[in-house]
Design an enzyme around this catalytic site. Structure first.
Site, PDB file in Angstrom:
ATOM      1  N   SER A  90      -2.757  -7.274   2.280  1.00 28.67           N
ATOM      2  CA  SER A  90      -3.738  -7.267   1.193  1.00 28.67           C
ATOM      3  C   SER A  90      -3.346  -8.373   0.212  1.00 28.67           C
ATOM      4  O   SER A  90      -3.031  -9.485   0.653  1.00 28.67           O
ATOM      5  CB  SER A  90      -3.777  -5.874   0.548  1.00 28.67           C
ATOM      6  OG  SER A  90      -4.808  -5.788  -0.387  1.00 28.67           O
ATOM      7  N   HIS A 106      -7.451  -6.724   3.642  1.00 27.47           N
ATOM      8  CA  HIS A 106      -8.421  -6.248   2.650  1.00 27.47           C
ATOM      9  C   HIS A 106      -9.221  -7.445   2.154  1.00 27.47           C
ATOM     10  O   HIS A 106      -8.644  -8.490   1.844  1.00 27.47           O
ATOM     11  CB  HIS A 106      -7.704  -5.583   1.477  1.00 27.47           C
ATOM     12  CG  HIS A 106      -7.050  -4.285   1.845  1.00 27.47           C
ATOM     13  ND1 HIS A 106      -6.201  -3.612   1.034  1.00 27.47           N
ATOM     14  CD2 HIS A 106      -7.167  -3.531   2.972  1.00 27.47           C
ATOM     15  CE1 HIS A 106      -5.796  -2.492   1.616  1.00 27.47           C
ATOM     16  NE2 HIS A 106      -6.361  -2.433   2.809  1.00 27.47           N
ATOM     17  N   ASP A 156      -2.209   1.419   1.813  1.00 28.68           N
ATOM     18  CA  ASP A 156      -2.917   1.371   3.090  1.00 28.68           C
ATOM     19  C   ASP A 156      -2.026   0.683   4.133  1.00 28.68           C
ATOM     20  O   ASP A 156      -1.426  -0.353   3.852  1.00 28.68           O
ATOM     21  CB  ASP A 156      -4.240   0.594   2.910  1.00 28.68           C
ATOM     22  CG  ASP A 156      -5.144   0.718   4.127  1.00 28.68           C
ATOM     23  OD1 ASP A 156      -5.070   1.744   4.814  1.00 28.68           O
ATOM     24  OD2 ASP A 156      -5.931  -0.220   4.370  1.00 28.68           O
TER      25      ASP A 156
END
Lengths: 271, 186
Positions: free
Chosen positions: B12, B39, B132
């Site tokens: 991310s 992401h 995540d």
């Protein structure tokens, strides 16, 4: 995230078929497991191995499973270029050619796709020229969408999408806050025909000019997707359009269907 | 030659440059395929794969639903879809709800890969600002796959790999450069 094992999923497929003659084997294993896991958590069910037996005993649980198993629509005006094309080109063309246009949204779930369409139709002044039909697998989903209820979690993204559709009317005009909840209110939504229908094995009762079926083939097995694709294309009127997700392939190899716009996966039935 | 391993790279905030350098260092090798799950903005469809492709040493594609995984290729999870490596080496997409506020979610991608590919999955988790990917890495580990995280000290934002350390001990904790070197010599 799927916690339910593949063997548990296979057992459930068997149990549901026996108890309700509802065949969930049409769904791809990954998709099915994803939804079943959500279902288990929602009902605080700790033992996936007995899920099938529980659902077989409780019809209300089965009804809720039907709701959870359907593909959600994610936000208003997802892929704004597609909506722009629908508003500026496809719907005006169909109205010009046919006068009265029939549009169908099979397996409708969260409502965002239907709401987006209705807002475009209202904005373009085609409410009297269009007949929109939305079918659902579960009664609960249908009643929720009928009420115009919006999921606030995706509203911001939907509003951002709307800015890129080229519409002049502010989106706020169609969104009402009632008791802290958001609802869509627009002329075209009042005229939508809502009904329950499982596409599986159903013979279409009418022939739409436009079918919106975006991001739905992806949840099914390839074999079932091909059957469904044939079914939808057969139902479509010649000269009609079918729109699927921009990351989907139209399954099957129907000679009667031609790519109209590749980037937005809009196809036209030619013969 | 059959693909031996599927390498899933998650990241991310702060991971784009590492992924870009990683792709530039890779050489086509039919023993491996790669999935890049980052992401990204949900409503911006184009630009990402093009930017990462510029220097990539392997073909980089944004897959359509049910596309096959080709040996020696890399696949970038499309914006606003979960990407799930499926049985029989195909890629499924999904518009199910975001997980960890993310679609694509790294957890979804890695968990399904672990379930489908067992010890043929290799998980790599890079810089990022939420957790995540941690559960997905754990699942890969449980199924016998190799797990590597970027050293949180080496990350722009170390929350994501640190979350893995809170769950289990991955096989390797390496700097970005060492991760790139590692996968180039597999």
């Amino acid at each position: 995230m799927p916690e339910i094992s593949i063997s548990d999923t296979r057992n459930l497929i068997r149990d549901l078929k026996q108890a309700y003659r509802f065949d969930v084997s049409r769904y791809s294993l990954n998709h099915l497991r994803f939804r079943l896991d959500k279902f288990l958590k929602k009902h605080y069910l700790k033992y996936p191995d007995v899920l099938g037996a529980r659902i077989a005993e409780e019809p209300s649980l089965f009804q809720d499973l039907l709701r959870e198993i359907e593909t959600p629509s994610t936000e208003l005006f997802r892929d704004p270029e597609m909506w722009k094309m629908l508003a500026n080109e496809i719907i005006p063309l169909l109205v010009k050619e046919h006068g009265q246009v029939s549009i169908e949204l099979p397996q409708c779930v969260g409502g965002n796709e239907l709401f987006s369409l209705c807002i475009l139709i209202t904005n373009s002044g085609f409410s009297d020229n269009t007949e929109v039909k939305a079918s659902f697998l579960s009664n609960f989903s249908m009643e929720r969408v009928k009420s115009g209820s919006l999921n606030p979690a995706s509203l911001e993204l939907g509003m951002e999408n709307y800015k890129h559709t080229g519409q002049n009317v502010p989106l706020n005009r169609f969104i009402k806050n009632r008791g802290g909840e958001y609802f869509i209110e627009c002329e075209a939504l009042n005229n939508v025909m809502f009904f329950i229908r499982d596409l599986h094995g159903t013979i279409p009762q009418h022939n739409p000019h436009l079918i919106l079926f975006r991001n739905k083939f992806m949840e099914y097995t390839l074999e079932y997707s091909r059957q469904l694709s044939d079914q939808l294309i057969n139902a479509l009127q010649t000269g009609g359009f079918i729109v699927i997700g921009h990351k989907e392939h139209l399954p099957g190899n129907s000679p009667s269907i031609k790519m109209y716009t590749k980037s937005e996966r809009i196809y036209r039935k030619t013969v | 030659m059959m693909m031996e391993k599927l390498i899933i790279v998650g990241g991310s905030a702060g991971s784009f440059k590492v992924v870009s350098n990683m792709l530039a260092a890779l050489k086509p090798n039919p023993r491996f395929s790669y999935i890049i799950c980052l992401h990204r903005l949900r409503n911006v469809r184009s630009g990402f794969v093009e930017a990462l492709s510029i220097n990539s040493g392997v073909p980089l594609l944004e897959p359509n639903d049910k596309d096959p995984v080709k040996p020696g290729h890399a696949y970038l999870a499309p914006a606003n879809y979960h990407l799930m490596p499926d049985f029989g080496y195909t890629l499924s997409l999904s518009v199910d709800s975001p997980v960890n506020h993310s679609r694509p979610s790294i957890d979804v991608c890695m968990e399904t890969a672990a379930e489908a590919l067992q010890d043929k999955a290799i998980g790599i988790l890079l810089s990022g600002a939420n957790s995540d990917g941690a559960r997905g890495m754990h699942k890969i580990h449980e199924k016998g796959g190799l797990t590597i995280i970027q050293d949180p000290e080496d990350c722009e934002i170390g929350v994501m790999p640190s979350s893995v350390l809170g769950l289990f001990k991955p096989d390797y904790v390496l700097s970005a450069n060492k991760i790139i070197n590692f996968i180039c010599h597999l």
